[in-house]
Write an enzyme that holds these catalytic residues in place. Structure first.
Site, PDB file in Angstrom:
ATOM      1  CG  ASP A   1      -1.948   1.039   1.272  1.00 52.07           C
ATOM      2  OD1 ASP A   1      -2.839   0.957   0.414  1.00 52.07           O
ATOM      3  OD2 ASP A   1      -1.901   1.940   2.139  1.00 52.07           O
TER       4      ASP A   1
ATOM      5  CD  GLU B   1      14.994 -14.336   5.074  1.00 47.56           C
ATOM      6  OE1 GLU B   1      13.960 -14.726   5.669  1.00 47.56           O
ATOM      7  OE2 GLU B   1      15.692 -13.397   5.469  1.00 47.56           O
TER       8      GLU B   1
HETATM    9  C1  NOJ Z   1      -4.432   2.989  -0.912  1.00 46.90           C
HETATM   10  C2  NOJ Z   1      -5.602   2.101  -0.657  1.00 46.90           C
HETATM   11  O1  NOJ Z   1      -5.928   1.437  -1.859  1.00 46.90           O
HETATM   12  C3  NOJ Z   1      -6.715   2.957  -0.139  1.00 46.90           C
HETATM   13  O2  NOJ Z   1      -7.916   2.240  -0.032  1.00 46.90           O
HETATM   14  C4  NOJ Z   1      -6.312   3.537   1.193  1.00 46.90           C
HETATM   15  O3  NOJ Z   1      -7.300   4.451   1.612  1.00 46.90           O
HETATM   16  C5  NOJ Z   1      -4.975   4.272   1.101  1.00 46.90           C
HETATM   17  N1  NOJ Z   1      -4.001   3.540   0.350  1.00 46.90           N
HETATM   18  C6  NOJ Z   1      -4.399   4.542   2.466  1.00 46.90           C
HETATM   19  O4  NOJ Z   1      -3.982   3.348   3.068  1.00 46.90           O
END
Ligand code: NOJ
Length: 556
Positions: free
Chosen positions: A218, A268
């Site tokens: 993310d 790993e």
């Molecule tokens: C990207 C994610 O896809 C989204 O849903 C989220 O709100 C933001 N990152 C923050 O984590």
């Protein structure tokens, strides 16, 4: 006919090199709170997913990407993680997780989990400790704290805006403020802190040891930050160049040192764990380092998701992304829908508005889906054609739960039922992303259309019954069966990562894979002659000619 690319190895017909399984995989995203609810609390859960593994196997996906299932107060749909090494009790237990992995693996389906390293939840033990500890403490150093301005620190250290609207700095009551690029409940980690770095390596091993095959990372481009003592203003921040790896917050070159460390952990394992970066970077060539074999290994491109339904736009995107992937040694990724954007069956039923972002249709969402009126039939026709073209491209295809039903966006969610922080932080400006997160319909009737025994956590519209799995499963012309047929054929036909273009009319894209597998997409309204070849599959009725807004797969 011109040879565009002779890509990296990846797959050979009929035989997969296991370590490369991801290169051309079909990955199905599950947003777990909205997939299937086994315990009847209205929220989808891990046993719910396990109970649907047969469905996923019949659909024919190679892997599942699971959005966050960790303990969370749900300030941002689970992307506010309170404990990165546990399961939200509302979704199940670690034993349920293990059972789900076992069931997926038994069905030949890999599992990729979302990992959220830029921030935690404000309910994370570390953040609680940081609040309890004094300024300058080791506990505060795990996050990004700064003294406020003004005689008592009563003013924010800078006027920065967070991604969901409103300020990005919040006070903690003693003159200090913490940074949150997303919701206030999502404090940003300080990635200069060695404990933070070590803890994430522990998390990667924790899930890898439990059998997870990979990670979706993310906001991968935000971890490395370089905040000077004298913070710039929001306007200055916005004006900073993002293309050189030197922006204070986004896509800094040092972020790749972090991922080099992750790569050592991935390697790993046998086969090595894989990762795909969510990295919104510009210019697109900057994706290459995220996607490199020394880094995360693959990166999303969201170009198709942002494109109008247009032959020229698609062709440019396909050419550029295949070139970029080849340059990085990775394979490319294709995406039309995910949990952050308006579903593509709806997007393609709206007139191109020139408004950016194209995938979000802010004004249409604000109108409750009333203005402009969606042409649902055209939207679905185009979405089916677009998806069939995409599934014939070299690289990985990322699908979002419900798109195999041709599901449209739910635009008329009442304000009182909304959950997305975007809605609460930008009143009257944005309604947020709840409309693509409504629990999916499994059955034609019932309180939550088979999602679970009770009402779903977001209201489902009446039209959900008609598009449910039950309503489509035995209909050979349904979108569900188009996906099933396409994924089965894609698996059978999969070949190396090269593609050649076959000369065609301007509104048509005609591509050929190395083994004679061809896709012809007519983006225009009028029919065109159907090229020679055995018809394998089509996104709509094909009879002698290729109708408008239709894609066909051929074998030659
Ligand atoms: C990207 C994610 O896809 C989204 O849903 C989220 O709100 C933001 N990152 C923050 O984590």
């Amino acid at each position: 006919m011109t040879e565009l690319l002779t890509g990296a190895t990846g797959t050979t017909p009929g035989a997969r090199i296991d370590a490369d399984w991801w290169r051309q995989a079909t990955v199905y995203q599950i947003y777990p709170r909205s997939f299937a609810d086994a315990n009847g609390d209205g929220i989808g859960d891990l046993p719910g997913i396990t109970s649907r593994v047969d469905y996923l196997a019949r659909l024919g996906v190679d892997a599942v990407w699971l959005s966050p299932f960790y303990p969370s107060e749900l300030a941002d749909g689970g992307y506010d993680v309170a404990d990165h090494r546990n399961v939200d009790p509302r979704l199940g237990t670690l034993a349920d997780f293990d059972a789900m992995v076992a069931a997926l693996h038994a069905a030949g389906i890999k599992l990729i989990v979302d990992i959220v390293p830029n921030h935690s939840s404000d309910q994370h033990e570390w953040f609680k400790e940081a609040l309890a500890a004094p300024k300058g403490s080791l506990e505060r150093d795990r996050y990004v704290f700064r003294d406020g301005l003004g005689p008592h620190g009563e003013l924010p250290p800078a006027d920065w805006k967070c991604m969901f609207g409103g300020p990005a700095w919040d006070p903690v009551g003693d003159g200090q403020w913490y940074l949150h690029l997303f919701a206030p409940e999502q404090p940003d980690f300080n990635w200069h802190n060695e404990e933070v770095r070590a803890d994430f390596l522990k998390t990667l091993r924790f899930w890898s040891d439990r059998g997870v095959d990979g990670f979706r990372v993310d906001v991968a481009h935000a971890l490395a930050k370089d905040l000077p003592d004298d913070l710039p203003s929001e306007a200055q921040l916005q004006a900073m160049d993002r293309a050189t790896g030197t922006h204070l917050l986004w896509d800094r070159d040092e972020v790749h040192e972090i991922y080099a460390g992750w790569r050592e952990v991935f390697n790993e394992y046998d086969p090595p764990r894989i990762a795909v970066a969510e990295a919104w970077v510009d210019p697109p060539a900057r994706r290459a380092r995220y996607a490199s074999a020394e880094g995360l290994g693959q990166a999303f491109n969201f170009d198709l998701l942002e494109a109008d339904f247009d032959a020229d736009a698609y062709r440019k995107i396909i050419v550029e992304n295949l070139e970029q992937a080849a340059a990085s040694g990775s394979s490319t990724t294709w995406v039309f829908s995910n949990h952050d954007v308006v579903r593509h069956a709806t997007r393609y039923g709206l007139p191109p508005n020139g408004d950016r972002p194209r995938h979000y249709n802010r004004a249409w969402l604000l109108s409750g889906g009333a203005d402009p009126v969606v042409d649902a039939e055209a939207g679905l026709r185009r979405a089916r054609a677009a998806t069939l073209l995409m599934l014939a491209l070299p690289g990985s295809a990322y699908l979002y739960q419900g798109e195999e039903l041709g599901l449209g966006e739910v635009a008329d969610i009442p304000d009182a039922a909304r959950q997305d922080p975007t809605f609460f932080r930008s009143p009257g400006v944005d309604v947020g992303r709840d409309g693509c997160r409504v629990p999916i319909p499994w059955r034609a009737t019932g309180e939550s259309y088979g999602f679970g025994p009770a009402k779903a956590h977001l209201p489902q519209p009446e039209w959900f019954g008609e598009v449910s799995v039950e309503a489509q499963s035995d209909d050979p012309g349904s979108t569900l069966n188009l996906y099933r047929d396409a994924l089965a054929l894609r698996r059978e036909l999969q070949t190396d990562e090269s593609l050649t273009w076959v000369e065609s009319e301007p509104q048509v894209l005609h591509l050929r894979r190395a083994n004679g597998w061809e896709a012809v997409a007519n983006f225009g309204a009028a029919p065109v002659p159907l090229p020679a070849g055995e018809v394998l599959l089509a996104s709509g009725p094909v009879d002698g000619e290729l109708p408008g807004e239709t894609t066909v797969w051929l074998r030659n």
